[in-house]
Design a protein around this motif. Sequence first.
Motif, PDB file in Angstrom:
ATOM      1  N   LYS A  61       0.828  -1.205   0.000  1.00 21.69           N
ATOM      2  CA  LYS A  61       0.000   0.000   0.000  1.00 21.69           C
ATOM      3  C   LYS A  61       0.866   1.261   0.000  1.00 21.69           C
ATOM      4  O   LYS A  61       0.530   2.260  -0.606  1.00 21.69           O
ATOM      5  CB  LYS A  61      -0.906   0.004   1.233  1.00 21.69           C
ATOM      6  N   ILE A  62       1.993   1.178   0.700  1.00 23.41           N
ATOM      7  CA  ILE A  62       2.865   2.355   0.784  1.00 23.41           C
ATOM      8  C   ILE A  62       3.437   2.692  -0.591  1.00 23.41           C
ATOM      9  O   ILE A  62       3.460   3.839  -1.017  1.00 23.41           O
ATOM     10  CB  ILE A  62       4.007   2.123   1.790  1.00 23.41           C
ATOM     11  N   GLU A  63       3.913   1.658  -1.295  1.00 28.21           N
ATOM     12  CA  GLU A  63       4.532   1.888  -2.598  1.00 28.21           C
ATOM     13  C   GLU A  63       3.528   2.450  -3.604  1.00 28.21           C
ATOM     14  O   GLU A  63       3.921   3.066  -4.593  1.00 28.21           O
ATOM     15  CB  GLU A  63       5.151   0.592  -3.110  1.00 28.21           C
ATOM     16  N   ALA A  64       2.245   2.222  -3.356  1.00 29.30           N
ATOM     17  CA  ALA A  64       1.212   2.691  -4.280  1.00 29.30           C
ATOM     18  C   ALA A  64       0.713   4.099  -3.957  1.00 29.30           C
ATOM     19  O   ALA A  64      -0.151   4.622  -4.657  1.00 29.30           O
ATOM     20  CB  ALA A  64       0.038   1.716  -4.271  1.00 29.30           C
ATOM     21  N   LEU A  65       1.276   4.707  -2.895  1.00 31.82           N
ATOM     22  CA  LEU A  65       0.809   6.041  -2.520  1.00 31.82           C
ATOM     23  C   LEU A  65       1.069   7.060  -3.632  1.00 31.82           C
ATOM     24  O   LEU A  65       2.094   7.017  -4.303  1.00 31.82           O
ATOM     25  CB  LEU A  65       1.529   6.520  -1.252  1.00 31.82           C
ATOM     26  N   THR A  66       0.124   7.963  -3.828  1.00 32.09           N
ATOM     27  CA  THR A  66       0.292   9.065  -4.786  1.00 32.09           C
ATOM     28  C   THR A  66       0.744  10.295  -4.013  1.00 32.09           C
ATOM     29  O   THR A  66       0.034  10.783  -3.133  1.00 32.09           O
ATOM     30  CB  THR A  66      -1.028   9.351  -5.518  1.00 32.09           C
ATOM     31  N   ALA A 102       5.541  11.637   4.602  1.00 28.42           N
ATOM     32  CA  ALA A 102       6.528  11.238   5.601  1.00 28.42           C
ATOM     33  C   ALA A 102       6.588   9.716   5.740  1.00 28.42           C
ATOM     34  O   ALA A 102       7.674   9.127   5.860  1.00 28.42           O
ATOM     35  CB  ALA A 102       6.199  11.875   6.945  1.00 28.42           C
ATOM     36  N   VAL A 103       5.427   9.068   5.718  1.00 27.54           N
ATOM     37  CA  VAL A 103       5.362   7.604   5.784  1.00 27.54           C
ATOM     38  C   VAL A 103       6.119   6.989   4.616  1.00 27.54           C
ATOM     39  O   VAL A 103       6.921   6.066   4.777  1.00 27.54           O
ATOM     40  CB  VAL A 103       3.883   7.147   5.789  1.00 27.54           C
ATOM     41  N   TYR A 104       5.855   7.512   3.431  1.00 29.24           N
ATOM     42  CA  TYR A 104       6.527   7.011   2.218  1.00 29.24           C
ATOM     43  C   TYR A 104       8.041   7.186   2.331  1.00 29.24           C
ATOM     44  O   TYR A 104       8.817   6.269   2.027  1.00 29.24           O
ATOM     45  CB  TYR A 104       5.991   7.769   1.008  1.00 29.24           C
ATOM     46  N   ALA A 105       8.489   8.358   2.782  1.00 26.23           N
ATOM     47  CA  ALA A 105       9.922   8.663   2.845  1.00 26.23           C
ATOM     48  C   ALA A 105      10.633   7.790   3.882  1.00 26.23           C
ATOM     49  O   ALA A 105      11.715   7.248   3.613  1.00 26.23           O
ATOM     50  CB  ALA A 105      10.132  10.139   3.163  1.00 26.23           C
ATOM     51  N   LEU A 106      10.048   7.637   5.071  1.00 25.21           N
ATOM     52  CA  LEU A 106      10.683   6.809   6.101  1.00 25.21           C
ATOM     53  C   LEU A 106      10.727   5.345   5.692  1.00 25.21           C
ATOM     54  O   LEU A 106      11.710   4.636   5.948  1.00 25.21           O
ATOM     55  CB  LEU A 106       9.940   6.957   7.429  1.00 25.21           C
ATOM     56  N   TYR A 107       9.649   4.891   5.073  1.00 25.15           N
ATOM     57  CA  TYR A 107       9.593   3.503   4.595  1.00 25.15           C
ATOM     58  C   TYR A 107      10.746   3.224   3.623  1.00 25.15           C
ATOM     59  O   TYR A 107      11.485   2.245   3.764  1.00 25.15           O
ATOM     60  CB  TYR A 107       8.243   3.263   3.924  1.00 25.15           C
ATOM     61  N   ARG A 119      14.183   0.859   3.748  1.00 28.89           N
ATOM     62  CA  ARG A 119      14.457  -0.176   2.745  1.00 28.89           C
ATOM     63  C   ARG A 119      15.782   0.068   2.019  1.00 28.89           C
ATOM     64  O   ARG A 119      16.522  -0.865   1.719  1.00 28.89           O
ATOM     65  CB  ARG A 119      13.307  -0.251   1.744  1.00 28.89           C
ATOM     66  N   CYS A 120      16.073   1.335   1.726  1.00 25.42           N
ATOM     67  CA  CYS A 120      17.324   1.634   1.007  1.00 25.42           C
ATOM     68  C   CYS A 120      18.540   1.405   1.896  1.00 25.42           C
ATOM     69  O   CYS A 120      19.563   0.886   1.431  1.00 25.42           O
ATOM     70  CB  CYS A 120      17.301   3.062   0.477  1.00 25.42           C
ATOM     71  N   TYR A 121      18.450   1.790   3.170  1.00 26.26           N
ATOM     72  CA  TYR A 121      19.562   1.478   4.085  1.00 26.26           C
ATOM     73  C   TYR A 121      19.746  -0.042   4.209  1.00 26.26           C
ATOM     74  O   TYR A 121      20.877  -0.536   4.297  1.00 26.26           O
ATOM     75  CB  TYR A 121      19.314   2.080   5.463  1.00 26.26           C
ATOM     76  N   PHE A 155      12.957   2.491  10.321  1.00 23.44           N
ATOM     77  CA  PHE A 155      11.700   1.764  10.530  1.00 23.44           C
ATOM     78  C   PHE A 155      11.138   2.019  11.928  1.00 23.44           C
ATOM     79  O   PHE A 155       9.921   2.160  12.111  1.00 23.44           O
ATOM     80  CB  PHE A 155      11.896   0.268  10.299  1.00 23.44           C
ATOM     81  N   GLU A 156      12.025   2.068  12.936  1.00 24.85           N
ATOM     82  CA  GLU A 156      11.556   2.316  14.303  1.00 24.85           C
ATOM     83  C   GLU A 156      10.985   3.732  14.450  1.00 24.85           C
ATOM     84  O   GLU A 156      10.000   3.939  15.170  1.00 24.85           O
ATOM     85  CB  GLU A 156      12.704   2.087  15.288  1.00 24.85           C
TER      86      GLU A 156
END
Length: 604
Positions: free
Chosen positions: A303-308, A347-352, A356-358, A376-377
Amino acid sequence: MNERIWGIIGGVALLLALLSPLVLGNSKKVERLFEEAEVLYERSDYENAIKKFEAALKESNKPGAKTRHIDEDFTTLAHLKIALCYYELAEKTQDVRYYHNAIAYITKAWPNTHVPKHQEELTYLWAEVLYKIEDFEQAKAKFAWLIEKFPSSEFKIEAERRVAEIEQLFKVEPEPEQLVENEMRSNVSDESEPTPSQSEPELQAEAMYNQASHLREQGSINAALQQYDNIIRQYPESQYATKAYIDKGDLYIKMRDSKNALANYEKALDRLVELDEGDRKTEIYKKYHSVYLIPQHIGDRSKIEALTLGSNNRLAKANRLRAEKEYEAAAKEYEIYANTNLSTEDAVYALYWAGRCYHSAAFANVTLFTKSAEAFEEFIDRYSDNSHTIEAYYRLVLMYIDWAKMPGSSLKWQLVLDTIKEVNARYAHSDDPSNQRLLGRLEPLRDLAIEEINKRNQPEPDTDNRKEIPQPNNNKITDNTSSRVTTEQAKEKHYGQGLSLLDRNQYPKAIVQFQKAIKLDPQFKEAHCNLAVIYIEQADYERAILSLEKAAYIDPNFIEAHFNLGIAYLRLGKFEEARNAANIALSINEKYEPAHQLLDSIAD
């Protein structure tokens, strides 16, 4: 007994109580100090890590301190860790005194070392330090001993390379007269010239390729992919870059990622055309076409990856860096973006994606696992009530698993287990089907963590009274936090377990979970489809066709069901039926590339 004697006894008891923390060891304190030292080491704070490791070692030597739950030979492990810190300090500062400090700890630990893994790691570190201080004779002897005693060692390739370098350093050069004679002989010889030795970059590429192959064999797929990418980036003209493309294609096939498999095979084919290697080109061309025959399983849609999201230059830069696989740089951009004045969704999208990138970058730099955990925390703490938080938990668990697989990080398996318990406690009663599906995906990972923790806590051969962590009952559809589960929740949980098991190629267990989901909901089209995917993998094509026909009947526009039907028919040699199934898929979506590829591969 008079009051005086009672007073003396009481005074002694009080004195013992006051002194016991100074005299008796505390197992929890040892573990805490050791974990703090590990974190400091991962952050490259080697001097403070040494202090913590030494404090843990001192505490472990006190009476009553138990350390077998950390390691079978904790004393040796602590000495090894301190020696590693000194080695890293020497590398960082170029101060050779740190190398000698490392040797002091290695030689202190060596006489009592009995765990083979510790012997292997100590020997390699010892040899490497000797090489660095140019004691080449002793270094060569240590490397040679390692190769002989541990033929399957992860350090074997590097040890062999070091031995070759040392031999090259001391290679006896022929006298000038001998050089002239050799040249004259070569001019009149009918023999073919010997194969030239590999250049230093080629040797480095070979060593990296062998390390990637080892990671692949060990099941560390993400780490292997990262290493293959490093080869391609650092040595693009090497033959091992071509091999890296081929191996990446093979891995993506196993991961059912046909798009990336095709892309890597195409790059390998381009290289082989340039090198005019016809036989290998034919072999890869066959692999390239076999990609068309990968059945499409239905995974989770994040769901996060699908955010607009709104447009933003920094976010666009982060997404571009991620697409270019510059994961650490991308993670930093996402972090900065997350800490600006954003909407919750942004913010949710960016932290997620920072987390994942780290995580992806950590395979090249292990210290970044800590950064991934922090991202993530922070997500979970800042947005604990957000509908996407469970996805952050899930990714945190996957990250901890990869971290736990790294050398010296086995204590992280407890973090895997603790995080899964926390997720279950929060979401066990959720009515959201996607939450139950993710809980289901976590159950096999919980079992894996319990298995790994029990391995670490194995008792000595002459004892059998150590209690194991109780194994979960895989047949249960509830957990300790839930006494009543709805049919919908149970269905999604079984389906999630099936997905997780399918991802790990545990087909018999996955079949059981998908069948349980179907029993609870016979109209569950995704479960029918994924069940068929397993049957195709097992070459049970008739059963696959039955499951896929059910899925297509439930939803005539279920495109993956029609595509997989085409594959099953093709494997049976029923070309007309395969062609019809592919055409139905294209009638649903004319741009569905897998169906076009399937038609291309069907014989006329």
